[in-house]
Design a protein around this motif. Sequence first.
Motif, short mmCIF file in Angstrom:
data_model
loop_
_atom_site.label_atom_id
_atom_site.label_comp_id
_atom_site.label_asym_id
_atom_site.label_seq_id
_atom_site.Cartn_x
_atom_site.Cartn_y
_atom_site.Cartn_z
N ASN A 54 0.82 -1.22 0.00
CA ASN A 54 0.00 0.00 0.00
C ASN A 54 0.85 1.27 0.00
O ASN A 54 0.63 2.19 0.79
N LYS A 55 1.83 1.31 -0.89
CA LYS A 55 2.68 2.49 -0.98
C LYS A 55 3.03 2.74 -2.44
O LYS A 55 2.82 1.89 -3.31
N PHE A 56 3.58 3.93 -2.71
CA PHE A 56 4.01 4.22 -4.07
C PHE A 56 5.26 5.09 -4.04
O PHE A 56 5.57 5.76 -3.05
N ASN A 57 5.98 5.05 -5.15
CA ASN A 57 7.15 5.91 -5.37
C ASN A 57 7.00 6.61 -6.71
O ASN A 57 6.50 6.01 -7.67
N VAL A 58 7.43 7.85 -6.77
CA VAL A 58 7.51 8.59 -8.03
C VAL A 58 8.98 8.89 -8.29
O VAL A 58 9.69 9.33 -7.38
N VAL A 59 9.43 8.65 -9.51
CA VAL A 59 10.82 8.86 -9.88
C VAL A 59 10.90 9.89 -11.01
O VAL A 59 10.20 9.78 -12.01
N LEU A 60 11.73 10.91 -10.81
CA LEU A 60 12.07 11.87 -11.85
C LEU A 60 13.56 11.77 -12.08
O LEU A 60 14.34 11.85 -11.13
N ALA A 61 13.97 11.58 -13.32
CA ALA A 61 15.40 11.41 -13.60
C ALA A 61 15.76 12.06 -14.92
O ALA A 61 14.97 12.07 -15.87
N GLY A 62 16.95 12.61 -14.97
CA GLY A 62 17.43 13.24 -16.19
C GLY A 62 18.78 13.88 -15.97
O GLY A 62 19.30 13.93 -14.85
N PHE A 63 19.37 14.36 -17.05
CA PHE A 63 20.66 15.02 -16.96
C PHE A 63 20.49 16.47 -16.50
O PHE A 63 19.60 17.17 -16.98
N LYS A 64 21.34 16.87 -15.59
CA LYS A 64 21.28 18.24 -15.09
C LYS A 64 21.74 19.19 -16.19
O LYS A 64 22.72 18.94 -16.90
N LEU A 65 21.03 20.31 -16.32
CA LEU A 65 21.39 21.32 -17.31
C LEU A 65 22.25 22.41 -16.68
O LEU A 65 22.00 22.84 -15.56
N THR A 66 23.25 22.86 -17.42
CA THR A 66 24.08 23.97 -16.98
C THR A 66 23.36 25.28 -17.29
O THR A 66 22.28 25.30 -17.88
N SER A 67 23.97 26.38 -16.91
CA SER A 67 23.37 27.69 -17.20
C SER A 67 23.23 27.93 -18.69
O SER A 67 22.40 28.71 -19.13
N GLY A 68 24.05 27.25 -19.50
CA GLY A 68 23.96 27.36 -20.95
C GLY A 68 23.04 26.34 -21.57
O GLY A 68 23.05 26.13 -22.78
N HIS A 69 22.22 25.68 -20.73
CA HIS A 69 21.24 24.69 -21.16
C HIS A 69 21.91 23.50 -21.87
O HIS A 69 21.36 22.92 -22.80
N ARG A 70 23.09 23.13 -21.40
CA ARG A 70 23.77 21.94 -21.90
C ARG A 70 23.85 20.90 -20.80
O ARG A 70 23.89 21.22 -19.62
#
Length: 355
Positions: A152-168
């Motif tokens: 009776n539980k759940f998890n939410v996962v958000l994952a991705g590459f961190k963006l720099t100030s130059g959006h890279r």
Amino acid sequence: MGFIPDEVIIQILARLPVKPLFKTKTVCKLWYGLPSDNYFIRLFNQESAKNPMVLIELIDSTEPKSSLIFVDNPRGVSEFSLDFLLEKVKIRASCNGLLCCSSIASKGVYYVCNPMTREFKVLPRYRERPLTHFYPDGDAMIVGLASDLSRNKFNVVLAGFKLTSGHRQDGTFVCLIFDSDSNKWRKFVTFQEHNFTHMNRNQVVFVNGSLHWLTGSYSYILTLDLNYDVWRKIPLPDEVRYGTGNRVYLLECDGCLSLIQISDTGMKIWVMKDYERELWHMVDRVSLRCIKGLVHGIFPITQTGEYVFLASHKQVLVYHRTSRVWKEMFSVKNSGTLPLWFSAHAFRSSILPCE
């Protein structure tokens, strides 16, 4: 109805859809308390797991709320709504009767809801620099929802590459995990390469306490163990990994990881029956001659050992593996800008609280 044993009545009610079940609460005290009884909840969820559905999110930019279509093999098509949420949202993931939705107006606002019981929870805001944005959702690169019916539980996962100030991308792969027991987010960071595409980044499968994504190169399955916060890789069958000209999709089949491999003429279904040893078995070969004109646009959504649901640009099809018969279950009447599989999700009805 006094001559019918209570256990027989419970078995019957456990096979009802959620909406009719909740209407029966007015019959008597026994029936009123069933949806909150742990034994009945487990029984209901076990029965519902035998009947997967396809959930289609019908998005209309002129409407304040999204509407949902459930395509159910024995019961046909029914319409639901997310109007009980506070705003217009986009469905990001589905697991065991729960949906993870993101706010369209406010970035970083997420909901977990049960569309059948109309219960929902607003997740606390997380503090993190922007992760990779990706068309068409413009949100975190991958989103996963793990709904554990046994606990009776759940998890939410958000994952991705961190963006720099130059959006890279700076090579830092960030994973944020929300735990419903603690009502908090936790974070861990790795440095590794992962290749996702719009075709597979949100087609996530929850099996054996882990979330699974198929990478864009079809070279491996990326697995997140939620008990230990560890990423690992599961190899695909050699025939799939080294094959050419095929499309591959990751699904769940009766509690096991499954792959569906589609070529111009046929469909192969693989199942990992031994998870610990990572052994794959090809369990079915399907000719696609009957739907030849749709082959290049079909996308498997959900399956059991008995049938497979697939979405095309404008249709939902079901294939019965025993009779070898194809049937159209749903068709979009208007012309949408995106293929139907962009808004189609695997779904199974459940009585699982969000709080």
